[in-house]
Design an enzyme around this catalytic site. Sequence first.
Site, PDB file in Angstrom:
ATOM      1  N   GLY A  14      34.251  48.534  42.947  1.00  0.00           N
ATOM      2  CA  GLY A  14      34.332  50.325  43.103  1.00  0.00           C
ATOM      3  C   GLY A  14      33.709  51.019  41.996  1.00  0.00           C
ATOM      4  O   GLY A  14      32.345  51.225  41.945  1.00  0.00           O
ATOM      5  N   ASP A  33      36.160  56.778  48.891  1.00  0.00           N
ATOM      6  CA  ASP A  33      37.567  56.003  49.091  1.00  0.00           C
ATOM      7  C   ASP A  33      38.340  56.702  49.970  1.00  0.00           C
ATOM      8  O   ASP A  33      38.285  58.285  49.983  1.00  0.00           O
ATOM      9  CB  ASP A  33      38.464  56.070  47.631  1.00  0.00           C
ATOM     10  CG  ASP A  33      38.670  54.841  48.204  1.00  0.00           C
ATOM     11  OD1 ASP A  33      38.911  53.478  46.769  1.00  0.00           O
ATOM     12  OD2 ASP A  33      40.218  54.650  48.626  1.00  0.00           O
ATOM     13  N   HIS A 175      31.950  31.613  50.227  1.00  0.00           N
ATOM     14  CA  HIS A 175      31.829  32.153  49.655  1.00  0.00           C
ATOM     15  C   HIS A 175      33.699  31.653  49.612  1.00  0.00           C
ATOM     16  O   HIS A 175      34.766  32.585  49.781  1.00  0.00           O
ATOM     17  CB  HIS A 175      32.060  33.110  49.374  1.00  0.00           C
ATOM     18  CG  HIS A 175      32.917  34.165  47.935  1.00  0.00           C
ATOM     19  ND1 HIS A 175      32.530  33.597  46.440  1.00  0.00           N
ATOM     20  CD2 HIS A 175      33.602  35.021  47.477  1.00  0.00           C
ATOM     21  CE1 HIS A 175      33.216  34.199  46.239  1.00  0.00           C
ATOM     22  NE2 HIS A 175      33.691  35.352  46.490  1.00  0.00           N
TER      23      HIS A 175
HETATM   24  N1  APR Z   1      37.939  52.788  53.580  1.00  0.00           N
HETATM   25  C1  APR Z   1      37.730  53.230  52.312  1.00  0.00           C
HETATM   26  N2  APR Z   1      38.082  52.920  51.104  1.00  0.00           N
HETATM   27  C2  APR Z   1      38.990  51.668  52.101  1.00  0.00           C
HETATM   28  C3  APR Z   1      40.125  51.594  52.790  1.00  0.00           C
HETATM   29  C4  APR Z   1      39.101  52.829  53.561  1.00  0.00           C
HETATM   30  N3  APR Z   1      39.640  52.411  54.832  1.00  0.00           N
HETATM   31  N4  APR Z   1      41.128  51.399  52.541  1.00  0.00           N
HETATM   32  C5  APR Z   1      41.203  50.985  51.640  1.00  0.00           C
HETATM   33  N5  APR Z   1      39.873  50.843  50.468  1.00  0.00           N
HETATM   34  C6  APR Z   1      39.787  51.838  49.135  1.00  0.00           C
HETATM   35  C7  APR Z   1      41.556  50.843  48.716  1.00  0.00           C
HETATM   36  O1  APR Z   1      42.403  53.221  48.517  1.00  0.00           O
HETATM   37  C8  APR Z   1      40.925  50.894  46.871  1.00  0.00           C
HETATM   38  O2  APR Z   1      40.605  52.351  46.355  1.00  0.00           O
HETATM   39  O3  APR Z   1      39.425  50.061  48.939  1.00  0.00           O
HETATM   40  C9  APR Z   1      40.191  50.152  47.453  1.00  0.00           C
HETATM   41  C10 APR Z   1      40.203  48.216  47.139  1.00  0.00           C
HETATM   42  O4  APR Z   1      40.139  49.107  45.711  1.00  0.00           O
HETATM   43  P1  APR Z   1      41.055  47.578  45.076  1.00  0.00           P
HETATM   44  O5  APR Z   1      42.277  47.253  45.477  1.00  0.00           O
HETATM   45  O6  APR Z   1      40.859  48.240  43.606  1.00  0.00           O
HETATM   46  O7  APR Z   1      40.461  45.951  45.215  1.00  0.00           O
HETATM   47  P2  APR Z   1      38.880  45.766  44.408  1.00  0.00           P
HETATM   48  O8  APR Z   1      38.922  44.776  43.697  1.00  0.00           O
HETATM   49  O9  APR Z   1      37.554  46.426  44.158  1.00  0.00           O
HETATM   50  O10 APR Z   1      38.223  44.762  45.694  1.00  0.00           O
HETATM   51  C11 APR Z   1      37.938  45.075  46.561  1.00  0.00           C
HETATM   52  O11 APR Z   1      36.315  42.791  47.089  1.00  0.00           O
HETATM   53  O12 APR Z   1      36.130  41.527  46.044  1.00  0.00           O
HETATM   54  C12 APR Z   1      36.847  42.051  47.540  1.00  0.00           C
HETATM   55  O13 APR Z   1      39.093  40.467  47.604  1.00  0.00           O
HETATM   56  C13 APR Z   1      38.370  41.596  47.289  1.00  0.00           C
HETATM   57  O14 APR Z   1      38.575  42.399  49.315  1.00  0.00           O
HETATM   58  C14 APR Z   1      38.417  42.963  47.680  1.00  0.00           C
HETATM   59  C15 APR Z   1      37.501  43.653  47.491  1.00  0.00           C
END
Ligand code: APR
Length: 313
Positions: A14, A33, A175
């Site tokens: 993000g 988020d 994927h």
């Molecule tokens: N609403 C909004 N945001 C959320 C929610 C929710 N209900 N639940 C979790 N999050 C947020 C988390 O707080 C976190 O900041 O989603 C974000 C996910 O970020 P990361 O853990 O850094 O994961 P990232 O590497 O960005 O990947 C996200 O994409 O490619 C896929 O497998 C990967 O499923 C994963 C997703």
Amino acid sequence: MRKKISLIGAGQIGGTLAYIIANKELADVVLFDIDAGIAKGKALDIAQSTSVSGSDINLIGTDNYEDTKNSDVIIITAGIPRKPGMSRDDLLGTNLKIIKQVGENIQKTSPNAFVICITNPLDVIVMALQKYSGLTTNKVVGMAGILDSSRFKYFLSQELKVPVKNIESLVLGGHGDTMVPMPNYTKINGKPIEKLISKEKLDLIIERTRKGGGEISKLLKTGTAFYAPAAAGVEMAESYLKDLKKTLPCAAFLNGEFGVKNLYAGVPVIIGKNGVEKIVEIKLSIQEKNQLNLSVKAVQDLYQIAKKIDKNL
Ligand code: APR
């Protein structure tokens, strides 16, 4: 008026999405988020980088869906990523619950948006998202094929010592480990790949492409790839917002195309101002068709598991 892109999930992907979009001046950005601090902190940091880049866009961070209202594009990365050794499918239970909440909120706040899903396990999550959001299937699409193809192209470019921009390629299917890199649709400077590389080397590259995400996750230890997934997501958003009508491999809803009905899977699609404007039904060899069927079966099987978790799917 400037377009508005909301990013649901302000984690690794993000935040990178926001940074790329800001630098391209593609649209105003709302970084959402459940953790407001992450969203607001990253938005502030990226906004401050625009005084260096000179980009003229608005960028805010929030945990309030009202701020995402009437978005033109929504890109979803909310959810948990893989830890080393996990498969994408291991994320299903947790990410399905998160996607339900996200889909229902999109329906309320941005029912006309073009929605790009990145959360894994991609094909099943994007299918669930379409159902939870109630948006039409041409407006809900998954990001995977561009990323898988770009990994395939990169490995080929390293092996053959040619610039990536001279390589055309395609990866279809789900994927996951059953994705289908397509040597018949891979060309280097217009020449078929089979003439330029041995079968053994090509097979190794195909295998490395299939495991491309896992390789990075093992190295990073705490998360998974984020630069390339974000770059791929932005290419889809840009084709929609600027009506570029690019042909891109994406997870799209199939209604009989490629012999698949009522399922999302990775295929070439044209993305323009109406979202997914066309599914491009390229010709497949028998072997490619068999591999695609295997990949589709893996998506179907995982969707059955999703249906056990949520009977309304
Ligand atoms: N609403 C909004 N945001 C959320 C929610 C929710 N209900 N639940 C979790 N999050 C947020 C988390 O707080 C976190 O900041 O989603 C974000 C996910 O970020 P990361 O853990 O850094 O994961 P990232 O590497 O960005 O990947 C996200 O994409 O490619 C896929 O497998 C990967 O499923 C994963 C997703």
